[in-house]
Design an enzyme around this catalytic site. Structure first.
Site, PDB file in Angstrom:
ATOM      1  N   CYS A  63      32.944 185.945  41.032  1.00  0.00           N
ATOM      2  CA  CYS A  63      32.848 184.941  39.915  1.00  0.00           C
ATOM      3  C   CYS A  63      31.410 185.322  39.329  1.00  0.00           C
ATOM      4  O   CYS A  63      30.984 186.488  39.006  1.00  0.00           O
ATOM      5  CB  CYS A  63      32.642 183.486  40.357  1.00  0.00           C
ATOM      6  SG  CYS A  63      31.291 183.215  41.684  1.00  0.00           S
TER       7      CYS A  63
ATOM      8  N   HIS B 246      10.089 201.133  61.862  1.00  0.00           N
ATOM      9  CA  HIS B 246      11.324 200.579  61.979  1.00  0.00           C
ATOM     10  C   HIS B 246      12.300 201.746  62.603  1.00  0.00           C
ATOM     11  O   HIS B 246      12.470 202.890  62.648  1.00  0.00           O
ATOM     12  CB  HIS B 246      12.009 200.857  60.480  1.00  0.00           C
ATOM     13  CG  HIS B 246      13.414 199.908  60.158  1.00  0.00           C
ATOM     14  ND1 HIS B 246      14.557 200.494  60.602  1.00  0.00           N
ATOM     15  CD2 HIS B 246      13.580 198.725  59.688  1.00  0.00           C
ATOM     16  CE1 HIS B 246      15.448 199.915  60.391  1.00  0.00           C
ATOM     17  NE2 HIS B 246      15.103 198.799  59.767  1.00  0.00           N
TER      18      HIS B 246
END
Length: 630
Positions: A27, A552
């Site tokens: 949308c 990380h």
């Protein structure tokens, strides 16, 4: 474009891959998916993807909130999943109401841009007539034909989107729409309607196959008939394919399917759908007539809640039916517009009051977007996040919704995006005050939401203190506590080669990558732990000298939810350089099909003149210096 592609790929990866996508569309601000297995969607991981504002399930739909760039991201999604269509049946345990909302959203969302663009054009044409442009000029007539064509031939647009949603032939669906809209039948239906209004005798009854009477109904601008006709087409076409010989399938299957579906559509589905749509529209109109402004207040105060769930599209068929029947829409459209503007007013109040520089910027930009009808950035990024501004917007939108209904403001076109840009759709040469009252309703919504937000206040986000960078071209002070050391033993890897574009392109910051040779993890600096998620796959450190370091471990290891990570840390904990933090089961990570490479990144790289690897490759040992900072 690369960022859009990266966002799209990460979204698809975290919803179970393209094989788990049954249907995909978008949308104005959201990617919308039907998934074969909803359990494969990793909401937490998706919410952390750069460019994603939020993610949620709404009935059968999985929605990923992107914001203004959703069209760009969806282009990349289409390229990955192959046109956004199915890969198998859906496994759903949702109720019938959720399924209905999902179907409505899937059918109407793709046609909204066409409605918005032509509706806005029709408003400007009305303004041009008021300013003296001749309604008989060729330019006006051509442009008016364009502005009116989408709604007039609406069954064709719905035939395509319904066929995509129901997974049947778009071209057979358009053939049915063409038969319903064919000029000969359409003229007969209009003549029958005119005769009824004038009290004249009804025209000759049409009969199909010489026996079955066909009601003369005008299907221009209709909504329900074509949707149910396409749904029937899906099942009939599949049934015919099962028994039709393959050698005859190409020509005879479509013909047989149309010969079955079209008469049923014209005799039963079309008339019944038309009457049902009119009944629902009349019922909603009666409710607004009886309840008056109170209905506007209730809808205005609750409309953003429908937007959050994506259920607001369920009101679109009602609005379009009323617009087609009456030539204007005076319920859903005006209320939708004022509630969007309410989100804008609340966001602008946050931008004025907040002392957080980042929040100010987000609130200002999202407030502008909300004022022209794109509310999710303001709603999710600002108002809902701070809570009280959202309550203020509900109140402001409710009051303005009541005012809009009380003044009977009417939209005469699709209206563009509901907000200030939809003003031209409310211009009417016969009622020039209509657009004035609509503008007043918008201003009431914006101003009240702005004031209510200032009155209610909110808990402001505090800017994180940033340590002043070192003097340019001067090395940081000597001493071990001001240096970055390897958090593990292993082999150095060039950061640009790691299979994660965010790290490889240094979007997070500059640093190095390491392929560990054992399971131990050590602290790379002396300082404090400022970030340690529940998944334990990443650790953020604040060094004593202000250097921010991210370790990380692995790529996409957030998916493991902490499995394989034996690290015992807490946010705010003091650590020393070389301190053993715990162990990582790299074999488990490999078994899960994930990369085990570890990135060591200086996340506040812009604070320094230069951040570079101490060495480019080779074996590295714990507590060996790996990054130079100037």
């Amino acid at each position: 474009m690369s960022n859009y592609k990266e966002t799209a790929q990460q979204v698809i990866d975290n919803i179970g891959g393209k094989g788990n996508v049954n249907n995909a569309w978008h949308c104005v601000t959201r990617l919308r998916f039907n998934l074969n297995d909803k359990n494969k969607a990793n909401l937490d991981a998706i919410k952390k993807i750069p460019g994603v504002m939020g993610a949620q399930f709404s009935g059968d739909q999985f929605q990923v909130i992107i914001g203004n760039t959703v069209g760009d991201v969806f282009e990349e999604v289409e390229g990955i999943v192959g046109g956004g269509s199915g890969n198998g049946p859906q496994n759903s345990d949702e109720g019938i109401v959720s399924k209905i909302f999902d179907v409505i959203s899937g059918i109407f969302t793709p046609v909204v841009p066409a409605l918005a663009g032509t509706g806005l054009l029709k408003g400007f044409l009305a303004l041009a007539v008021i300013l003296g442009v001749s309604a008989e000029s060729p330019t006006y007539l051509l442009l008016y034909g364009l502005s009116d064509a989408v709604l007039y031939f609406f069954p064709f647009l719905l035939a395509v989107s319904a066929a995509e949603k129901f997974k049947t032939s778009k071209y057979l669906a358009m053939a049915i729409a063409g038969g319903m809209m064919y000029p000969t039948y359409h003229a007969a239906a209009q003549a029958a309607f005119a005769a009824k209004l004038g009290g004249e005798a009804a025209p000759t009854v049409w009969k199909i196959f010489g026996a079955v009477p066909v009601p003369l109904v005008t299907y221009s601008s209709s909504v329900i008939p074509i949707i149910f006709a396409v749904l029937l087409l899906k099942y009939v076409n599949n049934w015919v394919k099962k028994w039709m010989p393959k050698s005859l399938n190409l020509m005879f299957t479509p013909m047989v399917a149309l010969l079955i579906v079209f008469p049923i559509a014209m005799v039963i589905i079309g008339p019944a759908g038309t009457y049902a749509g009119n009944f629902v529209g009349d019922g909603i109109a009666w409710l607004f007539k009886v309840a008056g402004p109170l209905a506007g207040v209730v809808l205005g105060a609750t409309f953003p809640l429908l937007v959050i769930t994506g259920m607001h599209y369920s009101l679109l068929p009602i609005a379009l039916t009323n617009l087609a029947k009456n030539g204007y829409e005076n319920m859903i459209g005006p209320v939708n517009a004022v509630t969007n503007v309410a989100q804008s007013g609340a966001a602008f109040a946050v931008a004025l009051r907040s002392k957080n520089a980042n929040m100010k910027q987000i609130a200002l930009s999202s407030g502008i977007s909300a004022s022209i009808g794109i509310t999710e950035p303001a709603m999710y990024g600002v108002n809902l996040k701070l809570r009280r501004p959202f309550y203020a917007a509900l109140a402001g939108g409710g009051i303005a919704g009541g005012f809009a209904i009380f003044m009977n403001t009417r939209s005469f076109g699709g209206g563009g995006m509901p907000g200030f840009l939809s003003i031209p759709a409310y211009i009417n040469a016969d009622d020039r005050m209509n657009v004035i009252w609509f503008i007043v309703a918008l201003l009431i919504s914006w101003v009240l939401s702005f004031i209510f937000t200032l009155i209610l206040g909110f808990e402001d986000e505090v800017d994180q203190p940033v340590t002043a960078p070192a003097e340019a071209s001067e090395p940081v002070e000597a001493g071990e506590k001001h240096r970055i050391f390897s958090p593990m033993n292993g082999q150095l890897v060039e950061l640009k080669t790691v299979p994660d574009e965010t790290f490889a392109s240094e979007l997070v910051g500059k640093g190095v990558a390491i392929q560990a040779s054992d399971e131990n993890v050590y602290s790379p600096v002396s300082g404090t732990v400022m970030m340690f998620p529940e998944s334990k796959h990443a650790i953020g450190f604040l060094g004593d000298n202000g250097v921010e370091v991210l370790v990380h471990i692995g790529i996409d290891t957030v998916e493991l939810g902490g499995e394989g990570f034996d690290l015992d840390l807490t946010q705010g904990q003091r650590v020393e350089k070389g301190q053993l933090l715990g162990k990582v089961d790299y074999n488990l990570i490999k078994e899960k099909g994930l990369s085990t490479v570890t990135m060591v990144i200086v996340t506040n790289t812009p604070n320094y003149f230069d951040v570079s690897p101490a060495q480019q490759d080779g074996v590295i040992f714990k507590e060996e210096e790996i990054i130079h900072i100037i």
